[in-house]
Design a protein around this motif. Sequence first.
Motif, PDB file in Angstrom:
ATOM      1  N   UNK A 179       0.835  -1.208   0.000  1.00 39.15           N
ATOM      2  CA  UNK A 179       0.000   0.000   0.000  1.00 39.15           C
ATOM      3  C   UNK A 179       0.869   1.257   0.000  1.00 39.15           C
ATOM      4  N   UNK A 180       0.403   2.280  -0.684  1.00 40.54           N
ATOM      5  CA  UNK A 180       1.188   3.505  -0.811  1.00 40.54           C
ATOM      6  C   UNK A 180       1.485   4.138   0.546  1.00 40.54           C
ATOM      7  N   UNK A 181       0.517   4.095   1.463  1.00 41.60           N
ATOM      8  CA  UNK A 181       0.745   4.754   2.754  1.00 41.60           C
ATOM      9  C   UNK A 181       1.828   4.024   3.558  1.00 41.60           C
ATOM     10  N   UNK A 182       1.948   2.705   3.366  1.00 36.33           N
ATOM     11  CA  UNK A 182       3.007   1.956   4.043  1.00 36.33           C
ATOM     12  C   UNK A 182       4.362   2.330   3.453  1.00 36.33           C
ATOM     13  N   UNK A 183       4.418   2.399   2.124  1.00 30.88           N
ATOM     14  CA  UNK A 183       5.667   2.780   1.471  1.00 30.88           C
ATOM     15  C   UNK A 183       6.095   4.182   1.908  1.00 30.88           C
ATOM     16  N   UNK A 184       5.155   5.114   1.981  1.00 35.33           N
ATOM     17  CA  UNK A 184       5.482   6.482   2.393  1.00 35.33           C
ATOM     18  C   UNK A 184       6.020   6.513   3.818  1.00 35.33           C
ATOM     19  N   UNK A 185       5.430   5.737   4.697  1.00 37.29           N
ATOM     20  CA  UNK A 185       5.885   5.719   6.087  1.00 37.29           C
ATOM     21  C   UNK A 185       7.312   5.184   6.173  1.00 37.29           C
ATOM     22  N   UNK A 186       7.593   4.092   5.456  1.00 39.54           N
ATOM     23  CA  UNK A 186       8.935   3.506   5.503  1.00 39.54           C
ATOM     24  C   UNK A 186       9.960   4.453   4.890  1.00 39.54           C
ATOM     25  N   UNK A 187       9.596   5.112   3.793  1.00 36.81           N
ATOM     26  CA  UNK A 187      10.518   6.070   3.175  1.00 36.81           C
ATOM     27  C   UNK A 187      10.770   7.262   4.097  1.00 36.81           C
ATOM     28  N   UNK A 188       9.739   7.696   4.818  1.00 36.76           N
ATOM     29  CA  UNK A 188       9.922   8.786   5.794  1.00 36.76           C
ATOM     30  C   UNK A 188      10.960   8.410   6.848  1.00 36.76           C
ATOM     31  N   UNK A 189      10.900   7.158   7.308  1.00 34.92           N
ATOM     32  CA  UNK A 189      11.751   6.727   8.415  1.00 34.92           C
ATOM     33  C   UNK A 189      13.164   6.343   7.974  1.00 34.92           C
ATOM     34  N   UNK A 190      13.356   6.078   6.701  1.00 35.21           N
ATOM     35  CA  UNK A 190      14.659   5.589   6.241  1.00 35.21           C
ATOM     36  C   UNK A 190      15.363   6.545   5.287  1.00 35.21           C
ATOM     37  N   UNK A 191      14.670   6.944   4.238  1.00 35.03           N
ATOM     38  CA  UNK A 191      15.317   7.738   3.191  1.00 35.03           C
ATOM     39  C   UNK A 191      15.627   9.149   3.663  1.00 35.03           C
ATOM     40  N   UNK A 192      14.673   9.774   4.308  1.00 41.97           N
ATOM     41  CA  UNK A 192      14.879  11.167   4.694  1.00 41.97           C
ATOM     42  C   UNK A 192      16.114  11.338   5.594  1.00 41.97           C
ATOM     43  N   UNK A 193      16.268  10.548   6.671  1.00 39.36           N
ATOM     44  CA  UNK A 193      17.484  10.719   7.484  1.00 39.36           C
ATOM     45  C   UNK A 193      18.752  10.294   6.736  1.00 39.36           C
ATOM     46  N   UNK A 194      18.657   9.313   5.844  1.00 41.62           N
ATOM     47  CA  UNK A 194      19.839   8.873   5.098  1.00 41.62           C
ATOM     48  C   UNK A 194      20.314   9.955   4.142  1.00 41.62           C
ATOM     49  N   UNK A 195      19.383  10.623   3.459  1.00 46.30           N
ATOM     50  CA  UNK A 195      19.765  11.713   2.547  1.00 46.30           C
ATOM     51  C   UNK A 195      20.335  12.879   3.341  1.00 46.30           C
ATOM     52  N   UNK A 196      19.740  13.168   4.480  1.00 45.33           N
ATOM     53  CA  UNK A 196      20.243  14.259   5.312  1.00 45.33           C
ATOM     54  C   UNK A 196      21.670  13.992   5.767  1.00 45.33           C
ATOM     55  N   UNK A 197      22.009  12.710   5.975  1.00 44.01           N
ATOM     56  CA  UNK A 197      23.347  12.357   6.450  1.00 44.01           C
ATOM     57  C   UNK A 197      24.372  12.293   5.324  1.00 44.01           C
ATOM     58  N   UNK A 198      24.026  11.669   4.199  1.00 41.94           N
ATOM     59  CA  UNK A 198      25.006  11.452   3.123  1.00 41.94           C
ATOM     60  C   UNK A 198      25.014  12.567   2.098  1.00 41.94           C
ATOM     61  N   UNK A 199      23.912  13.317   1.982  1.00 38.96           N
ATOM     62  CA  UNK A 199      23.805  14.326   0.943  1.00 38.96           C
ATOM     63  C   UNK A 199      23.287  13.716  -0.354  1.00 38.96           C
ATOM     64  N   UNK A 200      22.738  14.530  -1.212  1.00 39.66           N
ATOM     65  CA  UNK A 200      22.140  14.038  -2.454  1.00 39.66           C
ATOM     66  C   UNK A 200      23.144  13.381  -3.401  1.00 39.66           C
ATOM     67  N   UNK A 201      24.300  14.007  -3.680  1.00 39.93           N
ATOM     68  CA  UNK A 201      25.195  13.410  -4.691  1.00 39.93           C
ATOM     69  C   UNK A 201      25.670  12.005  -4.360  1.00 39.93           C
ATOM     70  N   UNK A 202      25.859  11.692  -3.079  1.00 42.58           N
ATOM     71  CA  UNK A 202      26.379  10.383  -2.720  1.00 42.58           C
ATOM     72  C   UNK A 202      25.330   9.375  -2.329  1.00 42.58           C
TER      73      UNK A 202
END
Length: 218
Positions: A86-109
């Motif tokens: 379900x889309x809402x499940x995918x959004x929740x998981x991306x909120x918890x994983x991708x957002x902090x990972x991008x904030x830490x590594x930066x977009x280019x890497x």
Amino acid sequence: MLDVLARVRSLPVMGQVLSPYSNPMWKITPSSQALRTLRLFWLRRSPEGSLEHDFTDAARDTRFLRDLYAALDEQARKSYGLVATPDFVADMILDLTVEPAVAKSGLPGFRAVDPACGSGTFLLGLFSRLFRRWTDAEPDMSPWQRAARALRSVHGVDIDPCAVSIARFRLLVAAMNATGEQRLSTVPDVPVVVAVGDSLLRGRGLRMWGAFPWRSLP
């Protein structure tokens, strides 16, 4: 049918979606009668003159491809455990994983892989987030440059070749929607990195069908 596939595959970006190494359409050999029946099915019209089976959608939402495949192919559901997230499940998981990972590594890497991507629910959500971030970070870039950079960070693998083909096409349409592109024939040759393979296998020498080398950005 093969002639139609070859013509569509001649478009630069569709070579990835319709790769003969991973797309099962090249192995399907319906009879001429079956093809005529299929053509008449899609041309069927109501008494008012409108198409009975019309998937026209101004928003170009591709979720119906995911749902249609899951509904039609019972063998795929049994063999590959095909279940749409379900889309809402995918959004929740991306909120918890991708957002902090991008904030830490930066977009280019930043790179992410869905090892069992199915028809691409997580991949589309990831692309959408990264495209928005690239738009905020580099507003002077062309839309396709931002889309290519976002796609570069989105990797997918699945054992089901049909699901992989659907995921590739859905990612391509998502990129077209993000950039405002209207025609497949004018889409640049951007990377859509979704491969057919078994993520439970490991070791050197394993072959991943449909994994494409990086290209220079448009």
